[in-house]
Design a protein around this motif. Structure first.
Motif, PDB file in Angstrom:
ATOM      1  N   GLN A 145       0.630  -1.237   0.033  1.00  0.00           N
ATOM      2  CA  GLN A 145       0.133   0.089   0.007  1.00  0.00           C
ATOM      3  C   GLN A 145       0.764   1.227  -0.059  1.00  0.00           C
ATOM      4  OE1 GLN A 145      -2.541   0.158   3.401  1.00  0.00           O
ATOM      5  NE2 GLN A 145      -3.858   1.967   2.565  1.00  0.00           N
ATOM      6  N   THR A 146       2.048   1.080   0.657  1.00  0.00           N
ATOM      7  CA  THR A 146       2.844   2.400   0.624  1.00  0.00           C
ATOM      8  C   THR A 146       3.819   2.606  -0.767  1.00  0.00           C
ATOM      9  OG1 THR A 146       3.219   1.673   3.023  1.00  0.00           O
ATOM     10  CG2 THR A 146       4.694   3.508   2.277  1.00  0.00           C
ATOM     11  N   GLY A 147       3.697   1.747  -1.466  1.00  0.00           N
ATOM     12  CA  GLY A 147       4.290   1.729  -2.704  1.00  0.00           C
ATOM     13  C   GLY A 147       5.486   0.705  -3.000  1.00  0.00           C
ATOM     14  N   PHE A 148       5.722  -0.239  -2.201  1.00  0.00           N
ATOM     15  CA  PHE A 148       6.970  -1.052  -2.187  1.00  0.00           C
ATOM     16  C   PHE A 148       6.597  -2.275  -3.256  1.00  0.00           C
ATOM     17  CE2 PHE A 148       8.132   0.947   1.626  1.00  0.00           C
ATOM     18  CZ  PHE A 148       9.599   1.146   1.436  1.00  0.00           C
ATOM     19  N   GLN A 149       7.613  -2.526  -4.132  1.00  0.00           N
ATOM     20  CA  GLN A 149       7.330  -3.871  -5.023  1.00  0.00           C
ATOM     21  C   GLN A 149       8.400  -4.699  -4.698  1.00  0.00           C
ATOM     22  OE1 GLN A 149       4.783  -3.847  -7.089  1.00  0.00           O
ATOM     23  NE2 GLN A 149       4.168  -1.712  -6.470  1.00  0.00           N
ATOM     24  N   PRO A 150       8.058  -6.099  -5.086  1.00  0.00           N
ATOM     25  CA  PRO A 150       9.213  -7.301  -4.820  1.00  0.00           C
ATOM     26  C   PRO A 150      10.367  -6.911  -5.925  1.00  0.00           C
ATOM     27  CG  PRO A 150       6.947  -7.823  -5.413  1.00  0.00           C
ATOM     28  CD  PRO A 150       6.751  -6.564  -5.439  1.00  0.00           C
ATOM     29  N   LEU A 151      11.445  -7.158  -5.137  1.00  0.00           N
ATOM     30  CA  LEU A 151      12.737  -7.000  -5.731  1.00  0.00           C
ATOM     31  C   LEU A 151      13.613  -8.353  -6.086  1.00  0.00           C
ATOM     32  CD1 LEU A 151      14.867  -5.093  -7.043  1.00  0.00           C
ATOM     33  CD2 LEU A 151      15.813  -4.984  -4.830  1.00  0.00           C
ATOM     34  N   ALA A 152      13.493  -8.975  -5.000  1.00  0.00           N
ATOM     35  CA  ALA A 152      14.080 -10.518  -4.755  1.00  0.00           C
ATOM     36  C   ALA A 152      13.646 -11.062  -3.651  1.00  0.00           C
ATOM     37  CB  ALA A 152      15.846 -10.405  -4.902  1.00  0.00           C
ATOM     38  N   GLN A 153      13.726 -12.555  -3.612  1.00  0.00           N
ATOM     39  CA  GLN A 153      13.627 -13.198  -2.705  1.00  0.00           C
ATOM     40  C   GLN A 153      14.847 -13.879  -2.059  1.00  0.00           C
ATOM     41  OE1 GLN A 153      10.919 -16.695  -3.574  1.00  0.00           O
ATOM     42  NE2 GLN A 153       9.623 -15.401  -4.679  1.00  0.00           N
ATOM     43  N   MET A 154      14.933 -13.610  -0.663  1.00  0.00           N
ATOM     44  CA  MET A 154      15.989 -14.034   0.139  1.00  0.00           C
ATOM     45  C   MET A 154      15.809 -15.308   0.960  1.00  0.00           C
ATOM     46  SD  MET A 154      18.012 -11.542  -0.839  1.00  0.00           S
ATOM     47  CE  MET A 154      19.323 -11.761   0.075  1.00  0.00           C
ATOM     48  N   ALA A 155      16.778 -15.899   0.929  1.00  0.00           N
ATOM     49  CA  ALA A 155      16.704 -17.266   2.009  1.00  0.00           C
ATOM     50  C   ALA A 155      17.887 -17.237   2.840  1.00  0.00           C
ATOM     51  CB  ALA A 155      16.791 -18.443   1.054  1.00  0.00           C
ATOM     52  N   TYR A 156      17.907 -17.470   4.303  1.00  0.00           N
ATOM     53  CA  TYR A 156      18.756 -17.303   5.286  1.00  0.00           C
ATOM     54  C   TYR A 156      18.998 -18.928   5.558  1.00  0.00           C
ATOM     55  CZ  TYR A 156      18.183 -12.509   5.467  1.00  0.00           C
ATOM     56  OH  TYR A 156      18.050 -11.008   4.866  1.00  0.00           O
ATOM     57  N   TRP A 157      20.440 -19.253   5.682  1.00  0.00           N
ATOM     58  CA  TRP A 157      20.965 -20.444   5.833  1.00  0.00           C
ATOM     59  C   TRP A 157      21.740 -20.472   7.096  1.00  0.00           C
ATOM     60  CZ3 TRP A 157      19.388 -24.414   2.266  1.00  0.00           C
ATOM     61  CH2 TRP A 157      18.834 -23.855   1.048  1.00  0.00           C
ATOM     62  N   ALA A 158      21.574 -21.618   7.890  1.00  0.00           N
ATOM     63  CA  ALA A 158      22.360 -21.821   9.220  1.00  0.00           C
ATOM     64  C   ALA A 158      23.243 -23.032   8.759  1.00  0.00           C
ATOM     65  CB  ALA A 158      21.716 -21.952  10.286  1.00  0.00           C
ATOM     66  N   ILE A 159      24.396 -23.103   8.874  1.00  0.00           N
ATOM     67  CA  ILE A 159      25.332 -24.227   8.794  1.00  0.00           C
ATOM     68  C   ILE A 159      25.842 -24.758  10.275  1.00  0.00           C
ATOM     69  CG2 ILE A 159      27.439 -25.257   8.072  1.00  0.00           C
ATOM     70  CD1 ILE A 159      27.474 -23.281   5.682  1.00  0.00           C
ATOM     71  N   ALA A 160      25.238 -26.128  10.758  1.00  0.00           N
ATOM     72  CA  ALA A 160      25.558 -26.546  11.925  1.00  0.00           C
ATOM     73  C   ALA A 160      27.015 -26.569  12.357  1.00  0.00           C
ATOM     74  CB  ALA A 160      24.772 -27.936  12.368  1.00  0.00           C
ATOM     75  N   PRO A 161      27.352 -26.694  13.832  1.00  0.00           N
ATOM     76  CA  PRO A 161      28.638 -26.721  14.024  1.00  0.00           C
ATOM     77  C   PRO A 161      29.516 -27.918  13.435  1.00  0.00           C
ATOM     78  CG  PRO A 161      27.665 -25.534  15.755  1.00  0.00           C
ATOM     79  CD  PRO A 161      26.663 -25.972  14.938  1.00  0.00           C
ATOM     80  N   ASP A 162      28.842 -29.142  13.858  1.00  0.00           N
ATOM     81  CA  ASP A 162      29.239 -30.199  13.346  1.00  0.00           C
ATOM     82  C   ASP A 162      29.560 -30.359  11.633  1.00  0.00           C
ATOM     83  OD1 ASP A 162      26.656 -30.430  12.747  1.00  0.00           O
ATOM     84  OD2 ASP A 162      26.266 -32.326  13.292  1.00  0.00           O
ATOM     85  N   LEU A 163      28.818 -29.741  10.945  1.00  0.00           N
ATOM     86  CA  LEU A 163      28.664 -29.674   9.702  1.00  0.00           C
ATOM     87  C   LEU A 163      30.136 -28.889   9.233  1.00  0.00           C
ATOM     88  CD1 LEU A 163      27.836 -30.310   6.877  1.00  0.00           C
ATOM     89  CD2 LEU A 163      26.104 -28.505   6.899  1.00  0.00           C
ATOM     90  N   LEU A 164      30.228 -27.834  10.008  1.00  0.00           N
ATOM     91  CA  LEU A 164      31.497 -26.827   9.807  1.00  0.00           C
ATOM     92  C   LEU A 164      32.590 -27.685  10.056  1.00  0.00           C
ATOM     93  CD1 LEU A 164      30.318 -23.281  11.352  1.00  0.00           C
ATOM     94  CD2 LEU A 164      30.648 -23.826   8.988  1.00  0.00           C
ATOM     95  N   THR A 165      32.841 -28.645  10.945  1.00  0.00           N
ATOM     96  CA  THR A 165      33.826 -29.380  11.069  1.00  0.00           C
ATOM     97  C   THR A 165      34.268 -30.378  10.143  1.00  0.00           C
ATOM     98  OG1 THR A 165      33.336 -29.323  13.660  1.00  0.00           O
ATOM     99  CG2 THR A 165      34.749 -30.955  12.958  1.00  0.00           C
ATOM    100  N   THR A 166      33.124 -31.035   9.434  1.00  0.00           N
ATOM    101  CA  THR A 166      33.262 -31.637   8.240  1.00  0.00           C
ATOM    102  C   THR A 166      33.903 -30.961   7.190  1.00  0.00           C
ATOM    103  OG1 THR A 166      31.417 -33.145   9.085  1.00  0.00           O
ATOM    104  CG2 THR A 166      32.085 -33.390   6.893  1.00  0.00           C
ATOM    105  N   LEU A 167      33.397 -29.723   6.978  1.00  0.00           N
ATOM    106  CA  LEU A 167      33.915 -28.920   5.743  1.00  0.00           C
ATOM    107  C   LEU A 167      35.245 -28.482   5.948  1.00  0.00           C
ATOM    108  CD1 LEU A 167      30.740 -26.489   5.010  1.00  0.00           C
ATOM    109  CD2 LEU A 167      31.522 -28.729   3.884  1.00  0.00           C
TER     110      LEU A 167
END
Length: 436
Positions: A156-178
């Motif tokens: 209603q204020t005039g904003f239009q969609p620009l992009a869809q954002m996704a936020y990811w979390a990598i667990a500590p055990d996965l960081l150890t593997t990487l």
């Protein structure tokens, strides 16, 4: 969406004051509330974290510095009670693009009878910022895709969609593997101010044209001055957060093809936050850069690593889903442009200028009378007579070959008598003798 209040002007909006922090604590859990803790350069401080530093940040807002707009917030109040708050900040150094960092509002009663909705309060706060912050040409806001009430207010204020954002979390055990994998990055270099142009080129290539136009970043946005270095030192001392950054250089193209900025939490109170930018033609760098960042987190207490991806970065999302990262939030990035109306003026044209009235004193006193211009004789244009006037010649004049010719059509009169006019510089006696 229509407003249920016939008196929206009863809400007054003013800058944030120190006495508002107590009243703003309960607004974060009300009907319309949104706060984005993720920031491209690290965790953005919340209102609770900035409360002890309110006096310092207020003083810094009076002089130009990188933290001048960190506490740029406005409060909507009615009858002396706050019913909404909005916090905004610039995205780039030129301050042409601003972002809504936090907005919260609650429903209330106006005049004891009509209910003022939280969406109306939020809409008034947004419109106040759009009208009063003249530096901003573009505005950005990020909202959860499942928050239909907030989406309705922003549309209603005039904003239009620009992009869809996704936020990811990598667990500590996965960081150890990487971290067990040795990254193949032979040209990984530390970032300095001399590399601002290379990072700006990489940022320009990695974003679509519309998104790049909204962010409007320039090479100075990738430089860190003395004040920023001081801020990083304070964060390391107070919050135990270190900033580590690097980029991958391509010697053949002489360009940067990958960049990362990692905010490491040394005490384990908050997760690690990473900003990652990869050239679209070098998507094979995702495993290498993530392995490099995972190895850096091993010296800190076990914490998850948070990073974001956009819908135009499909290769990044596929790799994060492949390694088992968890998607924690799905948001919609919206934007709108603002044109401030300065003043309407008529086009400059000489036909609209009142020249006859302005030049009244230069008007002629009487109508000019046309006169004949003569090269000889005394006239108004030539008051001095000619030095040697030549009168018309009567009769005939012989030329050098002895032929005779009429001197002038006016030489003979109408009655057949020749004129008695003679040339003053000729010897008339010799002429008459030659003719005899």
């Amino acid at each position: 969406m229509t407003s249920a209040s016939p008196h929206p002007q009863s809400i007054s909006i003013r800058p944030l004051q120190g006495r508002d922090f107590d009243a703003l604590e309960h607004l974060a859990s009300k009907e319309l509330a949104a706060e984005h803790s993720y920031h491209p350069t690290g965790p953005h401080p919340t209102m609770e974290q900035m409360r002890p530093w309110y006096g310092v940040l207020k003083c810094l807002s009076w002089v130009p510095n990188p933290l001048q707009h960190m506490l740029c917030a406005f409060v909507a109040e009615h009858a002396g009670q706050p019913h909404g708050m909005i916090r905004v900040s610039p995205v780039n150094r030129t301050r042409s693009t601003w972002r809504v960092e936090q907005i919260a509002a609650e429903s209330t009663l106006v005049d004891g009878q009509v209910k003022l909705l939280a969406t109306d309060v939020a809409s008034q706060l947004l419109r106040y910022c759009l009208q009063n912050i003249w530096e901003a040409r573009t505005w950005m806001i990020e909202v959860d895709v499942n928050d239909s009430a907030a989406l309705g207010v922003y549309r209603q204020t005039g904003f239009q969609p620009l992009a869809q954002m996704a936020y990811w979390a990598i667990a500590p055990d996965l960081l150890t593997t990487l971290a067990q994998r040795e990254p193949d990055l032979p040209n990984l270099l530390p970032v300095s101010n001399a590399d601002a142009f290379l990072l700006h080129q990489l940022d320009t290539v990695a974003m679509p044209p519309l998104v790049r136009q909204v962010f409007d970043r320039q090479p100075p946005d990738f430089k860190s001055g003395v004040f920023q270095t001081l801020v990083n030192g304070v964060q390391h001392w107070v919050r135990r957060v270190d900033s580590v950054s690097g980029y991958v250089f391509e010697p053949q193209r002489k360009a940067a093809i990958g960049y990362f900025n990692l905010q490491l939490c040394r005490d384990g109170r908050c997760p690690h936050v990473a900003e990652l930018t990869v050239h679209p033609a070098y998507t094979w760098l995702y495993p290498e850069l993530l392995a490099q960042m995972a190895r850096m987190t091993q010296d800190c207490p076990p914490q998850q690593l948070c990073l974001a991806s956009a819908d135009y970065q499909s290769e990044r999302e596929e790799y994060l889903a492949q390694i088992g990262a968890e998607r924690t939030q799905h948001t919609l990035l919206m934007s709108r442009s603002v044109w401030h109306k300065l003043r309407e003026t008529r086009p400059v044209s000489f036909e609209y200028l009142p020249l006859p009235e302005v030049l009244q004193g230069l008007q002629p006193a009487r109508k000019p009378v046309p006169s004949r211009f003569s090269m000889f004789g005394r006239t108004a244009a030539n008051p001095m007579p000619a030095a040697h006037p030549i009168p018309p010649v009567s009769g005939t004049v012989r030329d050098d070959h002895g032929d005779s010719a009429p001197a002038s059509p006016e030489a003979s009169s109408t009655d057949g008598k020749s004129s008695d006019r003679r040339l003053p510089f000729l010897n008339h006696d010799s002429m008459e003798g030659s003719q005899g």
